[in-house]
Write a protein that holds these residues in place. Structure first.
Motif, PDB file in Angstrom:
ATOM      1  N   GLY A  13      19.861  30.467   7.762  1.00  0.00           N
ATOM      2  CA  GLY A  13      18.493  30.686   7.475  1.00  0.00           C
ATOM      3  C   GLY A  13      17.702  29.484   6.789  1.00  0.00           C
ATOM      4  N   THR A  14      18.179  28.894   6.043  1.00  0.00           N
ATOM      5  CA  THR A  14      17.936  27.787   5.269  1.00  0.00           C
ATOM      6  C   THR A  14      17.666  26.733   6.266  1.00  0.00           C
ATOM      7  N   LEU A  15      18.382  26.379   7.049  1.00  0.00           N
ATOM      8  CA  LEU A  15      18.358  25.117   8.021  1.00  0.00           C
ATOM      9  C   LEU A  15      17.250  25.478   8.986  1.00  0.00           C
ATOM     10  N   GLY A  16      17.299  26.963   9.661  1.00  0.00           N
ATOM     11  CA  GLY A  16      16.091  27.274  10.213  1.00  0.00           C
ATOM     12  C   GLY A  16      14.870  26.912   9.619  1.00  0.00           C
ATOM     13  N   LEU A  17      14.574  27.338   8.364  1.00  0.00           N
ATOM     14  CA  LEU A  17      13.209  27.133   7.775  1.00  0.00           C
ATOM     15  C   LEU A  17      13.028  25.609   7.507  1.00  0.00           C
ATOM     16  N   VAL A  18      13.970  24.795   7.457  1.00  0.00           N
ATOM     17  CA  VAL A  18      13.905  23.308   7.104  1.00  0.00           C
ATOM     18  C   VAL A  18      13.516  22.756   8.488  1.00  0.00           C
ATOM     19  N   ALA A  19      14.107  23.379   9.614  1.00  0.00           N
ATOM     20  CA  ALA A  19      13.920  22.811  10.905  1.00  0.00           C
ATOM     21  C   ALA A  19      12.316  22.864  11.491  1.00  0.00           C
ATOM     22  N   LYS A  20      11.742  23.912  10.903  1.00  0.00           N
ATOM     23  CA  LYS A  20      10.391  24.431  11.438  1.00  0.00           C
ATOM     24  C   LYS A  20       9.164  24.205  10.462  1.00  0.00           C
ATOM     25  N   GLY A  21       9.821  23.555   9.331  1.00  0.00           N
ATOM     26  CA  GLY A  21       8.238  23.447   8.144  1.00  0.00           C
ATOM     27  C   GLY A  21       8.989  22.284   7.295  1.00  0.00           C
ATOM     28  N   ASP A  22       8.125  22.116   6.349  1.00  0.00           N
ATOM     29  CA  ASP A  22       8.061  21.157   5.287  1.00  0.00           C
ATOM     30  C   ASP A  22       9.093  21.631   3.897  1.00  0.00           C
ATOM     31  N   TRP A  23      10.160  22.295   4.502  1.00  0.00           N
ATOM     32  CA  TRP A  23      10.719  22.722   3.277  1.00  0.00           C
ATOM     33  C   TRP A  23      12.059  21.854   3.515  1.00  0.00           C
ATOM     34  N   HIS A  24      12.707  21.597   2.248  1.00  0.00           N
ATOM     35  CA  HIS A  24      13.772  20.718   1.846  1.00  0.00           C
ATOM     36  C   HIS A  24      14.863  21.618   1.190  1.00  0.00           C
ATOM     37  N   THR A  25      16.156  21.091   1.556  1.00  0.00           N
ATOM     38  CA  THR A  25      17.281  21.692   0.847  1.00  0.00           C
ATOM     39  C   THR A  25      18.571  20.651   0.612  1.00  0.00           C
ATOM     40  N   ILE A  26      19.272  20.843  -0.537  1.00  0.00           N
ATOM     41  CA  ILE A  26      20.270  20.231  -0.900  1.00  0.00           C
ATOM     42  C   ILE A  26      21.607  20.749  -0.266  1.00  0.00           C
ATOM     43  N   LEU A  27      22.426  20.329   0.283  1.00  0.00           N
ATOM     44  CA  LEU A  27      23.685  20.692   0.901  1.00  0.00           C
ATOM     45  C   LEU A  27      24.772  19.749   0.760  1.00  0.00           C
ATOM     46  N   PRO A  28      25.986  20.519   0.878  1.00  0.00           N
ATOM     47  CA  PRO A  28      27.203  19.560   0.781  1.00  0.00           C
ATOM     48  C   PRO A  28      27.014  18.620   2.293  1.00  0.00           C
ATOM     49  N   ALA A  29      27.568  17.470   2.242  1.00  0.00           N
ATOM     50  CA  ALA A  29      27.463  16.755   3.438  1.00  0.00           C
ATOM     51  C   ALA A  29      28.324  17.271   4.625  1.00  0.00           C
ATOM     52  N   PHE A  30      29.500  17.738   4.093  1.00  0.00           N
ATOM     53  CA  PHE A  30      30.502  18.572   5.152  1.00  0.00           C
ATOM     54  C   PHE A  30      29.893  19.619   6.117  1.00  0.00           C
ATOM     55  N   VAL A  31      28.820  20.426   5.428  1.00  0.00           N
ATOM     56  CA  VAL A  31      28.100  21.235   6.115  1.00  0.00           C
ATOM     57  C   VAL A  31      27.395  20.927   7.380  1.00  0.00           C
ATOM     58  N   LEU A  32      26.571  19.664   6.950  1.00  0.00           N
ATOM     59  CA  LEU A  32      25.882  19.135   7.910  1.00  0.00           C
ATOM     60  C   LEU A  32      26.571  18.462   8.979  1.00  0.00           C
ATOM     61  N   ALA A  33      27.858  17.778   8.707  1.00  0.00           N
ATOM     62  CA  ALA A  33      28.824  17.128   9.442  1.00  0.00           C
ATOM     63  C   ALA A  33      29.385  18.052  10.587  1.00  0.00           C
ATOM     64  N   ALA A  34      29.535  19.338  10.255  1.00  0.00           N
ATOM     65  CA  ALA A  34      30.146  20.433  11.004  1.00  0.00           C
ATOM     66  C   ALA A  34      29.048  20.916  12.067  1.00  0.00           C
ATOM     67  N   ASP A  35      27.764  20.600  11.766  1.00  0.00           N
ATOM     68  CA  ASP A  35      26.819  21.345  12.471  1.00  0.00           C
ATOM     69  C   ASP A  35      26.430  20.515  13.889  1.00  0.00           C
ATOM     70  N   PRO A  36      26.773  21.282  15.032  1.00  0.00           N
ATOM     71  CA  PRO A  36      26.291  20.501  16.245  1.00  0.00           C
ATOM     72  C   PRO A  36      24.903  20.286  16.564  1.00  0.00           C
ATOM     73  N   ASP A  37      24.118  20.926  15.688  1.00  0.00           N
ATOM     74  CA  ASP A  37      22.492  20.563  15.698  1.00  0.00           C
ATOM     75  C   ASP A  37      22.096  19.763  14.739  1.00  0.00           C
ATOM     76  N   GLN A  38      22.924  18.885  14.038  1.00  0.00           N
ATOM     77  CA  GLN A  38      22.510  17.923  12.956  1.00  0.00           C
ATOM     78  C   GLN A  38      21.378  16.912  13.574  1.00  0.00           C
ATOM     79  N   GLU A  39      21.021  16.594  14.601  1.00  0.00           N
ATOM     80  CA  GLU A  39      19.920  15.858  15.149  1.00  0.00           C
ATOM     81  C   GLU A  39      18.655  16.542  14.986  1.00  0.00           C
ATOM     82  N   LEU A  40      18.744  17.818  14.553  1.00  0.00           N
ATOM     83  CA  LEU A  40      17.412  18.435  14.055  1.00  0.00           C
ATOM     84  C   LEU A  40      16.941  18.125  12.874  1.00  0.00           C
ATOM     85  N   TYR A  41      17.716  17.599  11.768  1.00  0.00           N
ATOM     86  CA  TYR A  41      17.664  17.407  10.446  1.00  0.00           C
ATOM     87  C   TYR A  41      17.495  15.923  10.084  1.00  0.00           C
ATOM     88  N   ASN A  42      16.748  15.727   9.060  1.00  0.00           N
ATOM     89  CA  ASN A  42      16.722  14.214   8.497  1.00  0.00           C
ATOM     90  C   ASN A  42      17.574  14.282   7.374  1.00  0.00           C
TER      91      ASN A  42
END
Length: 308
Positions: free
Chosen positions: A226-255
């Motif tokens: 849910g957090t990544l869904g909001l981040v991908a669609k708006g101006d929300w940010h979040t702080i996550l462990p790098a390994f969570v993003l490294a495991a995400d096949p949709d990581q190109e959706l995020y800065n």
């Protein structure tokens, strides 16, 4: 009733044409071989061999019986080979994992684990760390992988990762020209954080307090998806462990941006009294291997702490 031993003895006599040679082949005495064949003929009510002083010759019935006997022995041997894979590790593994691992980590190992250990039943439960710890303490889970802000002596650390600032993409490949942000920059952003009481919320709060940062707006949300869904669609940010993003096949959706003096997140494993089994240890070794691969992909932002 005829057993496999009788079939092997019959085949040996048929192929050797001699009771003495068959006895040597089957590591038995000649009289024992002769008695077994005689008993077999009585059970079948048919003569299988004609005996002479020099040789043992099969009758037509014996030749027919031999054709079926060797097929039966072949199938018997094939069945034993097929059963070998079930004679290793067995049991039940009740494992708890964070929801993001149920999508990005466990599917990568589950089929392989079941192929290697077909006699093990694996039950996977996903949930937040507080719930999983409670289930372990009640014995409902053999083991659980949890987010950890502190570590009990009996817990095992699986991986440690720097926190990264995640905003709407498009992003860049890992390690390519990432911008390091000053924590003071977070004062003007809308930030999604886990709910209070969750281990990673403690990590984020400590980081913000250390740098005296107060975001423009804070939203509490426990779901990583849910957090990544909001981040991908708006101006929300979040702080996550790098390994969570490294495991995400949709990581190109995020800065994804690194942080100066970043917070550090940890994954650990907790086990119950019934978690110290060969099946659980085998599952954890495979899970640790997959986590090691993911954390290495996120380097230098995360590092595995594994002994596999």
């Amino acid at each position: 009733m005829c057993y496999m031993r009788e079939f092997r003895i019959f085949v040996a006599v048929y192929e050797e044409r001699s009771f003495s040679a068959a006895a040597k082949r089957e590591n038995a005495t000649q009289s024992a071989i002769s008695q077994r064949i005689r008993k077999l003929e009585e059970v079948l009510a048919v003569r299988l061999f004609n005996r002479t002083s020099q040789r043992v010759e099969p009758t037509p019935a014996g030749t027919t019986y031999y054709e079926y006997a060797i097929q039966l022995l072949d199938k018997y041997n094939e069945a034993n080979v097929a059963l070998q894979r079930y004679r290793g590790v067995e049991g039940i593994v009740n494992v708890g994992i964070p929801p993001w691992m149920s999508r990005h980590v466990v599917p990568n190992i589950l089929s392989r684990f079941m192929d290697e250990h077909p006699n093990v039943v694996v039950n996977v439960t996903d949930g937040n760390s507080v719930l999983l710890c409670e289930m372990v303490s009640r014995g409902e889970l053999s083991l659980a992988v949890i987010a950890a802000s502190d570590l009990r002596e009996e817990d095992k650390t699986l991986a440690v990762s720097e926190g990264v600032l995640v905003s709407r993409g498009p992003g860049r490949p890992w390690g390519v020209g990432r911008i390091q942000r000053d924590p003071a920059d977070l004062a003007g952003i809308r930030l999604i954080v886990p709910k209070r009481g969750q281990p990673y919320r403690t990590v984020v709060d400590s980081f913000l307090e250390l740098h005296a940062v107060r975001p423009k707006q804070v939203l509490e949300l426990d779901s990583v998806f849910g957090t990544l869904g909001l981040v991908a669609k708006g101006d929300w940010h979040t702080i996550l462990p790098a390994f969570v993003l490294a495991a995400d096949p949709d990581q190109e959706l995020y800065n994804v941006q690194t942080l100066m003096e970043p917070p550090h997140f940890r994954l650990s494993c907790v086990t119950s009294a019934n978690g110290d089994t060969a099946a659980c240890r085998s599952f954890m070794r495979m899970l640790e291997g997959e986590l090691s691969r993911i954390t290495l992909n996120a380097l230098p932002l995360s590092r595995p702490l594994l002994s596999i």
